[in-house]
Design an enzyme around this catalytic site. Sequence first.
Site, short mmCIF file in Angstrom:
data_model
loop_
_atom_site.label_atom_id
_atom_site.label_comp_id
_atom_site.label_asym_id
_atom_site.label_seq_id
_atom_site.Cartn_x
_atom_site.Cartn_y
_atom_site.Cartn_z
N HIS A 64 0.81 -1.22 0.00
CA HIS A 64 0.00 0.00 0.00
C HIS A 64 0.85 1.27 0.00
O HIS A 64 0.35 2.35 -0.31
CB HIS A 64 -1.00 0.00 1.17
CG HIS A 64 -0.42 0.28 2.52
ND1 HIS A 64 -0.15 -0.70 3.45
CD2 HIS A 64 -0.09 1.45 3.12
CE1 HIS A 64 0.31 -0.15 4.55
NE2 HIS A 64 0.36 1.16 4.37
N ASP A 94 0.11 -7.57 1.44
CA ASP A 94 0.58 -6.20 1.62
C ASP A 94 2.11 -6.11 1.66
O ASP A 94 2.69 -5.42 2.49
CB ASP A 94 0.00 -5.56 2.88
CG ASP A 94 0.04 -4.04 2.83
OD1 ASP A 94 0.23 -3.49 1.72
OD2 ASP A 94 -0.10 -3.39 3.89
N SER A 170 4.57 2.24 7.96
CA SER A 170 4.22 1.11 7.09
C SER A 170 5.41 0.65 6.27
O SER A 170 6.08 1.45 5.61
CB SER A 170 3.08 1.51 6.15
OG SER A 170 1.90 1.74 6.86
#
Length: 219
Positions: A64, A94, A170
Amino acid sequence: GGVAGYVTGRDDAPAAAPASGAVPADLVAAAARALPGVVSVQAGNGSGSGFAFDDRGHIVTNNHVVAAGGPITVIGADGRRLTATLVGTDPSNDIAVLRVEGSANLPALPLADPRATRVGEPVLAVGSPLGLSGTVTAGIISAVDRPVRLGGTARRTAVQTDASINPGNSGGPLINARGEVIGVNTAIATLEGGGSIGIGFAVPIARARQVATDLINRG
């Protein structure tokens, strides 16, 4: 408290040493070991973190982080800005793999034995929350094999931690006290208003390593 009361209640007991409140030295060493191999990732309007996966210039991050497309730049701990190419992505887990020139000499982070991960052990989340590169936050492993939705609609197991994880973390590594990667930080639970509430999730390193290896082998 019970131990202190017992010690100070004895006339012949030595005085108890004052609590220093210092961070355990092994976490300091773990952070020093990991930071040189952690990068900030900028992809179009997206941003996040990543870490060096091997000595061939491959970097692991979240899908992402790079999903919006556009040129990808990684910024090393020493401030170098490196152009990266996208090797491949796995949205359902992911995970994405990037590549910079091997001459960049980013030190690969060691990967933990997933069988050794234990609830309650201390961990560090390393990355660039809110664009603050080289940020380290500490916590513990709150749970392993926690079913959550990561990327796609199917539930996947994740490592849960109370180490502070915020937007920009992230794709960065979750490391143990030996400086080994036990997971790839990927998601947080939030209440109204957003921000970290001490419930974060990471893709377990066994699955992240397998996905990254497959993406690299497919080219």
